[in-house]
Scaffold this motif. Structure first.
Motif, PDB file in Angstrom:
ATOM      1  N   VAL A 191     -48.474 -34.628 -36.982  1.00 30.49           N
ATOM      2  CA  VAL A 191     -47.469 -33.851 -36.236  1.00 30.49           C
ATOM      3  C   VAL A 191     -48.032 -32.474 -35.893  1.00 30.49           C
ATOM      4  CG1 VAL A 191     -45.236 -32.679 -36.411  1.00 30.49           C
ATOM      5  CG2 VAL A 191     -45.445 -35.067 -37.111  1.00 30.49           C
ATOM      6  N   GLY A 192     -48.715 -31.852 -36.871  1.00 26.78           N
ATOM      7  CA  GLY A 192     -49.312 -30.543 -36.629  1.00 26.78           C
ATOM      8  C   GLY A 192     -50.366 -30.580 -35.548  1.00 26.78           C
ATOM      9  N   ILE A 193     -51.255 -31.587 -35.601  1.00 26.66           N
ATOM     10  CA  ILE A 193     -52.309 -31.713 -34.583  1.00 26.66           C
ATOM     11  C   ILE A 193     -51.699 -31.971 -33.212  1.00 26.66           C
ATOM     12  CG2 ILE A 193     -54.243 -33.143 -33.807  1.00 26.66           C
ATOM     13  CD1 ILE A 193     -55.001 -33.534 -36.738  1.00 26.66           C
ATOM     14  N   ARG A 194     -50.702 -32.863 -33.173  1.00 27.51           N
ATOM     15  CA  ARG A 194     -50.040 -33.147 -31.884  1.00 27.51           C
ATOM     16  C   ARG A 194     -49.419 -31.883 -31.298  1.00 27.51           C
ATOM     17  NH1 ARG A 194     -44.404 -35.768 -32.347  1.00 27.51           N
ATOM     18  NH2 ARG A 194     -44.172 -33.628 -33.128  1.00 27.51           N
ATOM     19  N   ASN A 195     -48.718 -31.109 -32.126  1.00 31.66           N
ATOM     20  CA  ASN A 195     -48.078 -29.883 -31.645  1.00 31.66           C
ATOM     21  C   ASN A 195     -49.113 -28.864 -31.165  1.00 31.66           C
ATOM     22  OD1 ASN A 195     -45.589 -30.965 -32.210  1.00 31.66           O
ATOM     23  ND2 ASN A 195     -45.333 -29.887 -34.149  1.00 31.66           N
ATOM     24  N   ASP A 196     -50.242 -28.787 -31.885  1.00 36.86           N
ATOM     25  CA  ASP A 196     -51.320 -27.886 -31.452  1.00 36.86           C
ATOM     26  C   ASP A 196     -51.851 -28.301 -30.081  1.00 36.86           C
ATOM     27  OD1 ASP A 196     -51.172 -26.280 -33.662  1.00 36.86           O
ATOM     28  OD2 ASP A 196     -52.943 -27.114 -34.664  1.00 36.86           O
ATOM     29  N   ILE A 197     -52.050 -29.612 -29.896  1.00 38.55           N
ATOM     30  CA  ILE A 197     -52.563 -30.107 -28.618  1.00 38.55           C
ATOM     31  C   ILE A 197     -51.572 -29.823 -27.496  1.00 38.55           C
ATOM     32  CG2 ILE A 197     -53.221 -32.177 -27.321  1.00 38.55           C
ATOM     33  CD1 ILE A 197     -54.316 -33.326 -29.951  1.00 38.55           C
ATOM     34  N   LEU A 198     -50.283 -29.995 -27.774  1.00 38.93           N
ATOM     35  CA  LEU A 198     -49.271 -29.721 -26.751  1.00 38.93           C
ATOM     36  C   LEU A 198     -49.256 -28.238 -26.373  1.00 38.93           C
ATOM     37  CD1 LEU A 198     -46.313 -31.995 -27.954  1.00 38.93           C
ATOM     38  CD2 LEU A 198     -47.931 -32.406 -26.091  1.00 38.93           C
ATOM     39  N   ARG A 199     -49.478 -27.369 -27.358  1.00 40.53           N
ATOM     40  CA  ARG A 199     -49.604 -25.937 -27.040  1.00 40.53           C
ATOM     41  C   ARG A 199     -50.823 -25.688 -26.158  1.00 40.53           C
ATOM     42  NH1 ARG A 199     -48.713 -25.554 -32.748  1.00 40.53           N
ATOM     43  NH2 ARG A 199     -46.537 -25.055 -33.223  1.00 40.53           N
ATOM     44  N   ILE A 203     -53.684 -34.755 -23.177  1.00 38.72           N
ATOM     45  CA  ILE A 203     -52.421 -35.497 -23.036  1.00 38.72           C
ATOM     46  C   ILE A 203     -52.580 -36.914 -23.579  1.00 38.72           C
ATOM     47  CG2 ILE A 203     -50.808 -36.480 -21.367  1.00 38.72           C
ATOM     48  CD1 ILE A 203     -51.308 -33.975 -19.636  1.00 38.72           C
ATOM     49  N   GLU A 204     -53.721 -37.541 -23.269  1.00 36.57           N
ATOM     50  CA  GLU A 204     -53.988 -38.902 -23.751  1.00 36.57           C
ATOM     51  C   GLU A 204     -53.976 -38.962 -25.283  1.00 36.57           C
ATOM     52  OE1 GLU A 204     -57.813 -41.906 -24.078  1.00 36.57           O
ATOM     53  OE2 GLU A 204     -57.715 -40.528 -22.370  1.00 36.57           O
ATOM     54  N   VAL A 205     -54.658 -38.026 -25.924  1.00 31.91           N
ATOM     55  CA  VAL A 205     -54.729 -38.019 -27.388  1.00 31.91           C
ATOM     56  C   VAL A 205     -53.362 -37.693 -27.991  1.00 31.91           C
ATOM     57  CG1 VAL A 205     -55.769 -36.901 -29.398  1.00 31.91           C
ATOM     58  CG2 VAL A 205     -57.177 -37.439 -27.408  1.00 31.91           C
ATOM     59  N   ALA A 206     -52.633 -36.764 -27.387  1.00 27.19           N
ATOM     60  CA  ALA A 206     -51.296 -36.415 -27.887  1.00 27.19           C
ATOM     61  C   ALA A 206     -50.367 -37.625 -27.842  1.00 27.19           C
ATOM     62  CB  ALA A 206     -50.708 -35.272 -27.068  1.00 27.19           C
ATOM     63  N   GLN A 207     -50.479 -38.433 -26.805  1.00 30.93           N
ATOM     64  CA  GLN A 207     -49.641 -39.632 -26.685  1.00 30.93           C
ATOM     65  C   GLN A 207     -50.033 -40.678 -27.731  1.00 30.93           C
ATOM     66  OE1 GLN A 207     -50.328 -40.598 -22.541  1.00 30.93           O
ATOM     67  NE2 GLN A 207     -48.569 -39.400 -21.838  1.00 30.93           N
ATOM     68  N   LEU A 208     -51.322 -40.845 -27.976  1.00 29.24           N
ATOM     69  CA  LEU A 208     -51.781 -41.774 -29.017  1.00 29.24           C
ATOM     70  C   LEU A 208     -51.264 -41.345 -30.394  1.00 29.24           C
ATOM     71  CD1 LEU A 208     -55.504 -42.387 -27.947  1.00 29.24           C
ATOM     72  CD2 LEU A 208     -53.642 -44.056 -27.900  1.00 29.24           C
ATOM     73  N   ILE A 209     -51.331 -40.046 -30.660  1.00 31.88           N
ATOM     74  CA  ILE A 209     -50.855 -39.530 -31.956  1.00 31.88           C
ATOM     75  C   ILE A 209     -49.360 -39.760 -32.089  1.00 31.88           C
ATOM     76  CG2 ILE A 209     -50.531 -37.432 -33.326  1.00 31.88           C
ATOM     77  CD1 ILE A 209     -53.150 -36.383 -32.137  1.00 31.88           C
ATOM     78  N   GLU A 210     -48.604 -39.539 -31.016  1.00 33.40           N
ATOM     79  CA  GLU A 210     -47.155 -39.735 -31.057  1.00 33.40           C
ATOM     80  C   GLU A 210     -46.805 -41.184 -31.421  1.00 33.40           C
ATOM     81  OE1 GLU A 210     -43.218 -39.127 -31.096  1.00 33.40           O
ATOM     82  OE2 GLU A 210     -44.751 -37.566 -30.919  1.00 33.40           O
ATOM     83  N   LYS A 211     -47.517 -42.137 -30.828  1.00 31.72           N
ATOM     84  CA  LYS A 211     -47.287 -43.551 -31.143  1.00 31.72           C
ATOM     85  C   LYS A 211     -47.611 -43.842 -32.605  1.00 31.72           C
ATOM     86  CE  LYS A 211     -48.189 -45.319 -26.480  1.00 31.72           C
ATOM     87  NZ  LYS A 211     -49.091 -46.158 -25.631  1.00 31.72           N
ATOM     88  N   ILE A 257     -47.494 -41.707 -35.125  1.00 30.62           N
ATOM     89  CA  ILE A 257     -46.465 -41.086 -35.959  1.00 30.62           C
ATOM     90  C   ILE A 257     -45.247 -42.000 -36.057  1.00 30.62           C
ATOM     91  CG2 ILE A 257     -44.803 -39.172 -36.072  1.00 30.62           C
ATOM     92  CD1 ILE A 257     -47.012 -37.410 -34.812  1.00 30.62           C
ATOM     93  N   VAL A 258     -44.814 -42.546 -34.933  1.00 32.69           N
ATOM     94  CA  VAL A 258     -43.676 -43.464 -34.920  1.00 32.69           C
ATOM     95  C   VAL A 258     -43.977 -44.704 -35.776  1.00 32.69           C
ATOM     96  CG1 VAL A 258     -42.276 -44.996 -33.454  1.00 32.69           C
ATOM     97  CG2 VAL A 258     -42.839 -42.688 -32.670  1.00 32.69           C
ATOM     98  N   TYR A 259     -45.194 -45.241 -35.647  1.00 26.91           N
ATOM     99  CA  TYR A 259     -45.593 -46.411 -36.430  1.00 26.91           C
ATOM    100  C   TYR A 259     -45.557 -46.119 -37.924  1.00 26.91           C
ATOM    101  CZ  TYR A 259     -48.755 -49.715 -38.698  1.00 26.91           C
ATOM    102  OH  TYR A 259     -49.302 -50.621 -39.564  1.00 26.91           O
TER     103      TYR A 259
END
Length: 246
Positions: A60-68, A229-237, A239-241
């Motif tokens: 979650v932290g890495i994803r949020n950093d990437i989104l920033r 964006i590609e990596v953030a989307q992979l991380i999001e999936k 996290i849900v899993y």
């Protein structure tokens, strides 16, 4: 409970029921073993839950950093798109030897003095490295994150922040700086200086080179944004899993 089982054993021994005693003793051992196995299973489950929660927290932290980072990169993209328009305006003005205008002076001054650096958010990735990247259980996700930070971001920062090859605005500023004058209304170029600028082919060359570098830097931003964006989307999936796994 222990006293209860002990009393049963004593009763069986006193009544000389050895066979039943041994069967009961074996049953009691089986119950103890089962209890130990259940306790171990619960402990293992708790450890897996802790590990999963830690992994989710890191992701979650890495994803949020990437989104920033995508917000900052988009800001730079808009800046470069604007400066490239200014480049085009200035070059067209010089090539056509158009009459001087204040807008020309302002645009030329901007392309020589504007530039953007990039600061990426890496705190959670660095934390993951300190803990060991193996804390991210999915190998594909782990490799994608490591590639983004270790290769894509590293090269991106080097080109935008540190590589003199892409900083032609600095050379341009030095080349055309003497043409400008300033007063209370802002920057301008006097008639004599403008005539010199129109005939100075070296200045035209450096303006063109600066424009080319702005376009290349814009492409670097687009490429890095796409990968982010590609990596953030992979991380999001992932996290849900992980949240639904247990």
């Amino acid at each position: 409970m222990i006293k209860f089982f002990r009393k049963i054993r004593y009763d069986l021994m006193e009544k000389n029921k050895t066979g039943k005693y041994f069967k009961y003793a074996i049953g009691e051992i089986v119950l103890v073993v089962i209890g130990i196995l259940i306790a171990l299973q619960i402990n293992n489950w708790n450890e897996l839950t802790k590990k999963r929660n830690t992994e989710i927290e890191i992701l979650v932290g890495i994803r949020n950093d990437i989104l920033r980072d995508t917000i900052d990169i988009n800001f730079n993209i808009r800046g470069y798109q604007n400066i490239i328009k200014r480049d085009s305006f200035v070059l067209h003005h010089l090539i056509k030897k158009k009459a001087y205008s204040n807008m020309f002076a302002q645009n030329l001054h901007s392309i020589a003095n504007l530039g953007w650096s990039v600061v990426l958010h890496e705190a959670h990735f660095q934390e993951a490295k300190q803990r060991g990247l193996s804390i991210i259980s999915n190998k594909e996700i782990r490799n994608e994150i490591n590639y983004l930070y270790g290769f894509k971001y590293s090269g991106f920062k080097s080109k935008v922040n540190n590589n003199d090859r892409y900083k032609h605005n600095e050379l341009l500023k030095h080349t055309i700086g003497n043409y400008f004058s300033y007063d209370s209304s802002g920057v301008f170029i006097d008639k004599e200086s403008y005539a010199k600028l129109l005939s100075n082919k070296n200045s035209h060359y450096y303006i063109k080179r600066s424009s080319d570098m702005h376009k290349r830097l814009l492409n670097f931003h687009f490429n890095t944004l796409s990968k982010s964006i590609e990596v953030a989307q992979l991380i999001e999936k992932e996290i849900v899993y992980l949240k639904n796994k247990y």
